[in-house]
Write a protein that holds these residues in place. Sequence first.
Motif, PDB file in Angstrom:
ATOM      1  N   LEU A  69      43.816 -28.698   3.534  1.00 42.73           N
ATOM      2  CA  LEU A  69      44.606 -27.478   3.515  1.00 42.73           C
ATOM      3  C   LEU A  69      44.054 -26.451   2.534  1.00 42.73           C
ATOM      4  CD1 LEU A  69      48.201 -29.008   3.614  1.00 42.73           C
ATOM      5  CD2 LEU A  69      46.860 -28.071   5.504  1.00 42.73           C
ATOM      6  N   ARG A  70      43.576 -26.911   1.367  1.00 44.22           N
ATOM      7  CA  ARG A  70      43.216 -25.963   0.323  1.00 44.22           C
ATOM      8  C   ARG A  70      41.838 -26.186  -0.281  1.00 44.22           C
ATOM      9  NH1 ARG A  70      47.998 -25.067  -3.724  1.00 44.22           N
ATOM     10  NH2 ARG A  70      46.738 -23.233  -4.065  1.00 44.22           N
ATOM     11  N   ARG A  71      41.021 -27.055   0.299  1.00 45.28           N
ATOM     12  CA  ARG A  71      39.722 -27.268  -0.295  1.00 45.28           C
ATOM     13  C   ARG A  71      38.666 -27.541   0.758  1.00 45.28           C
ATOM     14  NH1 ARG A  71      40.312 -32.926  -3.547  1.00 45.28           N
ATOM     15  NH2 ARG A  71      40.676 -34.277  -1.777  1.00 45.28           N
ATOM     16  N   SER A  72      37.423 -27.525   0.337  1.00 43.65           N
ATOM     17  CA  SER A  72      36.306 -27.745   1.250  1.00 43.65           C
ATOM     18  C   SER A  72      35.265 -28.614   0.565  1.00 43.65           C
ATOM     19  CB  SER A  72      35.645 -26.420   1.633  1.00 43.65           C
ATOM     20  OG  SER A  72      36.531 -25.584   2.305  1.00 43.65           O
ATOM     21  N   ARG A  73      34.473 -29.261   1.379  1.00 42.82           N
ATOM     22  CA  ARG A  73      33.309 -29.975   0.876  1.00 42.82           C
ATOM     23  C   ARG A  73      32.086 -29.265   1.439  1.00 42.82           C
ATOM     24  NH1 ARG A  73      33.710 -36.032   2.395  1.00 42.82           N
ATOM     25  NH2 ARG A  73      34.256 -35.134   4.393  1.00 42.82           N
ATOM     26  N   TRP A  74      30.966 -29.398   0.742  1.00 42.12           N
ATOM     27  CA  TRP A  74      29.757 -28.678   1.103  1.00 42.12           C
ATOM     28  C   TRP A  74      28.562 -29.610   1.081  1.00 42.12           C
ATOM     29  CZ3 TRP A  74      30.568 -23.587   2.277  1.00 42.12           C
ATOM     30  CH2 TRP A  74      31.780 -23.044   1.858  1.00 42.12           C
ATOM     31  N   LYS A  75      27.618 -29.361   1.997  1.00 36.52           N
ATOM     32  CA  LYS A  75      26.351 -30.078   1.976  1.00 36.52           C
ATOM     33  C   LYS A  75      25.264 -29.140   2.482  1.00 36.52           C
ATOM     34  CE  LYS A  75      26.068 -32.266   6.451  1.00 36.52           C
ATOM     35  NZ  LYS A  75      25.684 -33.478   7.105  1.00 36.52           N
ATOM     36  N   LEU A  76      24.035 -29.479   2.158  1.00 39.47           N
ATOM     37  CA  LEU A  76      22.913 -28.684   2.630  1.00 39.47           C
ATOM     38  C   LEU A  76      22.825 -28.755   4.142  1.00 39.47           C
ATOM     39  CD1 LEU A  76      19.869 -29.507   0.305  1.00 39.47           C
ATOM     40  CD2 LEU A  76      21.129 -27.388   0.441  1.00 39.47           C
ATOM     41  N   SER A  77      22.433 -27.663   4.750  1.00 38.01           N
ATOM     42  CA  SER A  77      22.180 -27.697   6.194  1.00 38.01           C
ATOM     43  C   SER A  77      20.887 -28.473   6.416  1.00 38.01           C
ATOM     44  CB  SER A  77      22.045 -26.275   6.742  1.00 38.01           C
ATOM     45  OG  SER A  77      20.875 -25.665   6.242  1.00 38.01           O
ATOM     46  N   ASP A  78      20.681 -28.947   7.625  1.00 38.78           N
ATOM     47  CA  ASP A  78      19.465 -29.699   7.927  1.00 38.78           C
ATOM     48  C   ASP A  78      18.223 -28.849   7.683  1.00 38.78           C
ATOM     49  OD1 ASP A  78      20.957 -31.922   8.606  1.00 38.78           O
ATOM     50  OD2 ASP A  78      21.024 -31.401  10.743  1.00 38.78           O
ATOM     51  N   LYS A  79      18.311 -27.568   8.025  1.00 38.46           N
ATOM     52  CA  LYS A  79      17.191 -26.642   7.829  1.00 38.46           C
ATOM     53  C   LYS A  79      16.824 -26.541   6.343  1.00 38.46           C
ATOM     54  CE  LYS A  79      17.458 -21.921   7.596  1.00 38.46           C
ATOM     55  NZ  LYS A  79      17.860 -20.592   8.027  1.00 38.46           N
ATOM     56  N   ALA A  80      17.823 -26.344   5.494  1.00 40.49           N
ATOM     57  CA  ALA A  80      17.580 -26.219   4.058  1.00 40.49           C
ATOM     58  C   ALA A  80      17.071 -27.531   3.472  1.00 40.49           C
ATOM     59  CB  ALA A  80      18.852 -25.780   3.349  1.00 40.49           C
ATOM     60  N   TYR A  81      17.605 -28.654   3.955  1.00 40.30           N
ATOM     61  CA  TYR A  81      17.162 -29.952   3.453  1.00 40.30           C
ATOM     62  C   TYR A  81      15.677 -30.171   3.747  1.00 40.30           C
ATOM     63  CZ  TYR A  81      16.794 -34.948   2.661  1.00 40.30           C
ATOM     64  OH  TYR A  81      16.399 -36.175   2.198  1.00 40.30           O
ATOM     65  N   GLU A  82      15.246 -29.832   4.938  1.00 37.77           N
ATOM     66  CA  GLU A  82      13.840 -29.993   5.289  1.00 37.77           C
ATOM     67  C   GLU A  82      12.939 -29.106   4.439  1.00 37.77           C
ATOM     68  OE1 GLU A  82      12.472 -32.305   7.228  1.00 37.77           O
ATOM     69  OE2 GLU A  82      14.506 -33.081   7.480  1.00 37.77           O
ATOM     70  N   ILE A  83      13.380 -27.890   4.157  1.00 39.57           N
ATOM     71  CA  ILE A  83      12.595 -26.982   3.307  1.00 39.57           C
ATOM     72  C   ILE A  83      12.474 -27.560   1.896  1.00 39.57           C
ATOM     73  CG2 ILE A  83      12.611 -24.704   2.203  1.00 39.57           C
ATOM     74  CD1 ILE A  83      13.933 -23.661   4.825  1.00 39.57           C
ATOM     75  N   TYR A  84      13.590 -28.042   1.331  1.00 44.92           N
ATOM     76  CA  TYR A  84      13.562 -28.638   0.004  1.00 44.92           C
ATOM     77  C   TYR A  84      12.699 -29.896  -0.012  1.00 44.92           C
ATOM     78  CZ  TYR A  84      16.717 -26.122  -3.108  1.00 44.92           C
ATOM     79  OH  TYR A  84      17.262 -25.196  -3.943  1.00 44.92           O
ATOM     80  N   LYS A  85      12.794 -30.692   1.032  1.00 43.25           N
ATOM     81  CA  LYS A  85      12.039 -31.925   1.122  1.00 43.25           C
ATOM     82  C   LYS A  85      10.537 -31.636   1.111  1.00 43.25           C
ATOM     83  CE  LYS A  85      11.857 -35.961   4.123  1.00 43.25           C
ATOM     84  NZ  LYS A  85      12.408 -36.535   5.338  1.00 43.25           N
ATOM     85  N   LYS A  86      10.103 -30.650   1.878  1.00 43.90           N
ATOM     86  CA  LYS A  86       8.686 -30.265   1.913  1.00 43.90           C
ATOM     87  C   LYS A  86       8.244 -29.722   0.572  1.00 43.90           C
ATOM     88  CE  LYS A  86       8.500 -29.287   6.830  1.00 43.90           C
ATOM     89  NZ  LYS A  86       8.417 -28.257   7.860  1.00 43.90           N
ATOM     90  N   ALA A  87       9.080 -28.910  -0.064  1.00 48.00           N
ATOM     91  CA  ALA A  87       8.726 -28.320  -1.366  1.00 48.00           C
ATOM     92  C   ALA A  87       8.593 -29.392  -2.441  1.00 48.00           C
ATOM     93  CB  ALA A  87       9.753 -27.287  -1.760  1.00 48.00           C
ATOM     94  N   ASN A  88       9.461 -30.393  -2.405  1.00 42.65           N
ATOM     95  CA  ASN A  88       9.423 -31.449  -3.419  1.00 42.65           C
ATOM     96  C   ASN A  88       8.361 -32.498  -3.155  1.00 42.65           C
ATOM     97  OD1 ASN A  88      11.413 -30.360  -5.031  1.00 42.65           O
ATOM     98  ND2 ASN A  88      13.050 -31.399  -3.969  1.00 42.65           N
ATOM     99  N   SER A  89       7.930 -32.641  -1.913  1.00 40.28           N
ATOM    100  CA  SER A  89       6.889 -33.641  -1.623  1.00 40.28           C
ATOM    101  C   SER A  89       5.535 -33.165  -2.106  1.00 40.28           C
ATOM    102  CB  SER A  89       6.838 -33.953  -0.131  1.00 40.28           C
ATOM    103  OG  SER A  89       6.422 -32.807   0.598  1.00 40.28           O
ATOM    104  N   GLY A  90       5.353 -31.859  -2.269  1.00 37.37           N
ATOM    105  CA  GLY A  90       4.096 -31.307  -2.745  1.00 37.37           C
ATOM    106  C   GLY A  90       3.910 -31.421  -4.236  1.00 37.37           C
TER     107      GLY A  90
END
Length: 91
Positions: A69-90
Amino acid sequence: MKISDEKRKKISEQILAVLYPNMPKPLFTSHIARDVARDEEFIKKLLLNLKKQGLVNEIKKNSSGKEYLRRSRWKLSDKAYEIYKKANSGL
């Protein structure tokens, strides 16, 4: 007090950095605000902006399917996760 666009962008990057290691577990706005050390309402505004950009997903239901009713949970979108994953693997 007005926060510059540059500072908003940096705080948004901090939000994404908090969500990345917790993927795929969604976090409540209050947990993100605590980790970034900012006000919940301010963080929520930034999260909604990130949602418009397609970088985060808002989850408004609990694991049983009942809507919050009054709150939300948040997570990275798949697109953003893949970008972060590529950036951190380098590193």
